[in-house]
Design an enzyme around this catalytic site. Structure first.
Site, PDB file in Angstrom:
ATOM      1  CE  LYS A 195     -39.003  31.333  18.003  1.00  0.00           C
ATOM      2  NZ  LYS A 195     -39.750  30.652  19.035  1.00  0.00           N
TER       3      LYS A 195
HETATM    4  C1  LIG Z   1     -39.775  30.218  20.499  1.00  0.00           C
HETATM    5  C2  LIG Z   1     -39.427  28.897  21.039  1.00  0.00           C
HETATM    6  C3  LIG Z   1     -40.262  28.189  21.912  1.00  0.00           C
HETATM    7  C4  LIG Z   1     -41.489  28.791  22.530  1.00  0.00           C
HETATM    8  O1  LIG Z   1     -42.385  29.308  21.641  1.00  0.00           O
HETATM    9  P1  LIG Z   1     -43.392  30.460  22.126  1.00  0.00           P
HETATM   10  O2  LIG Z   1     -44.331  30.580  20.963  1.00  0.00           O
HETATM   11  O3  LIG Z   1     -42.590  31.688  22.371  1.00  0.00           O
HETATM   12  O4  LIG Z   1     -44.070  29.983  23.356  1.00  0.00           O
HETATM   13  C5  LIG Z   1     -39.921  26.911  22.266  1.00  0.00           C
HETATM   14  N1  LIG Z   1     -38.779  26.351  21.841  1.00  0.00           N
HETATM   15  C6  LIG Z   1     -37.920  27.008  21.041  1.00  0.00           C
HETATM   16  C7  LIG Z   1     -36.677  26.318  20.594  1.00  0.00           C
HETATM   17  C8  LIG Z   1     -38.200  28.310  20.629  1.00  0.00           C
HETATM   18  O5  LIG Z   1     -37.343  28.961  19.844  1.00  0.00           O
END
Ligand SMILES: *Cc1c(COP(=O)(O)O)cnc(C)c1O
Length: 407
Positions: A195
């Protein structure tokens, strides 16, 4: 055939040091956390400070760090507290971590179709799924591109239903001048490796509502009322805390966030112009009242012009070490086994056993935008560490591949 380019052109990647920025600040904070001897976020300095500064940066009243983006969604759904069998409207194109928490809380995920160009839900696709059992709406701002929140909030407010914004891909994106994640009742963020900023794993929930904040705080802490005169475990909840080691890195990463997003936006603006004349592909469509955070840069590919569409184009770009994702999640979320076959608790299929038949009708003809959107999208990796040379490399490779596939 396109010749593979030399290694030097490998793009910075968020999966390793080439596309992640950790420096002395992270190290100093980690050292301080260790020296303090306090690694639990219930007592330490860093997680609390990160929460305060994250809320300030977004313009939200409250923020709470948690174990992951999936945990953030779980905490938000738990705070809304659906009855078993209640429905939560969500999107057919999102991360599975945004969906399984709904089922864990005993609610039914009801999928709204998406706009075939942005792949985001709209006011109309959500309105079509509202029923007397709808308890909440979860909006994913896919690829960092804000969903049309005016029309969505309008639909939600008229029905008296809270909106949870899944902002995992859209840190600091804005809609009508407001930071996404602060427009609905709750915003959910992820700090996972890939992210905008990262602590490896981690998440954040934000809200302006003190009652929701209190519930979310308790949900992160096993329902235990720390600091209350007579604390107890008030309700069913998990330990979704982060450690101070994550808090320390999160606080250091947070200082970099505005420049990370700005850089990604500037690169995208440059790249939009560079590829404008290439036939058969279009840049991401961002509404005039929005600023996209460019988690990824998603091309719309016209398969009538480009033979083999996104899959063929992605394959050719792979020869130039540009690792794309044709069709993003490949199939709609409801076509994954867990949801399609209701694989939940033992053989029970609960809570899907409580669902209205229409709510779990996953026939593809009910989702024309999803089918079309996935068919035409090619997700390019995007990173704030790209430079002009990287953009040129992607542009040239795209041009060559399109030429080959239109010849
Ligand atoms: C990455 C992501 C998640 C989940 O996050 P994690 O930290 O991997 O559990 C949820 N929603 C979206 C849109 C994402 O891109």
């Amino acid at each position: 055939m396109i010749q593979p380019l030399p290694e030097i052109f490998a793009l910075p990647s968020d999966q390793d040091a080439t596309g992640r920025t950790f420096d002395q600040v992270e190290l100093d904070y980690l050292r301080q956390a260790l020296d303090s001897g306090v690694l639990t976020s219930t007592k330490g300095y860093f997680t609390k400070t990160f929460e305060k500064e994250f809320a300030e940066l977004l313009g939200a009243k409250h923020a709470r760090a948690c174990a992951s983006g999936s945990a953030a969604i779980h905490i938000a759904v738990a705070a809304i507290d659906p009855e078993p069998g209640d429905e939560i409207i969500t999107t057919s194109i999102t991360d599975m971590g945004a969906l399984t928490p709904i089922i864990y809380q005993g609610a039914i995920p009801v999928f709204a179709d998406v706009d075939p160009i942005t792949l985001n839900v709209t006011g109309a696709t959500i309105a079509a799924k509202i029923s007397p059992k709808t308890k909440a709406i979860i909006v994913t701002h896919l690829f960092g591109n804000p969903a049309p929140m005016d029309e969505i909030m309008d639909v939600a407010n008229r029905a008296g239903i809270p909106v949870i914004e899944d902002t995992a891909q859209a840190m600091l994106a804005t809609y009508n001048g407001r930071t996404v994640g602060t427009i609905g009742a709750i915003g959910c963020f992820s700090l996972q490796q890939g992210k905008h900023i990262t602590t490896g794993e981690g998440g954040v929930v934000v809200t302006n509502d003190p009652a929701l904040d209190r519930k979310m705080y308790l949900y992160i802490n096993k329902g235990w009322g720390y600091g209350d005169p007579k604390p107890d475990h008030y309700f069913l909840a998990l330990n979704y805390r982060v450690s101070e080691l994550q808090g320390a890195v999160a606080l250091a990463q947070l200082q970099k966030l505005p420049s990370v997003v700005r850089r990604r936006q500037n690169l995208a603006a440059q790249f939009d112009a560079m590829i404008a004349d290439i036939p058969g592909i279009s840049a991401p469509k961002v509404a005039a009242n929005s600023e996209c955070a460019y988690w990824k840069y998603t091309l719309h590919v016209d398969s009538d012009v480009i033979k083999g569409g996104p899959v063929a184009l992605g394959k050719m770009l792979g020869l130039s070490k540009i690792m794309t994702a044709p069709r993003y999640i490949v199939k709609p979320a409801f076509a994954c086994e867990v949801i399609r076959d209701h694989k939940t608790f033992g053989k029970s299929q609960w809570p899907f056993t409580l669902a209205r038949p229409e709510a779990v009708d996953y026939s593809l003809e009910k989702f024309p935008g999803t089918v079309e959107g996935l068919e035409h999208c090619l997700v390019l990796p995007w990173n704030d560490r790209y430079d002009e040379g990287h953009l040129l490399h992607i542009e040239r490779s795209l041009r060559a591949a399109v030429k080959e596939l239109t010849a």
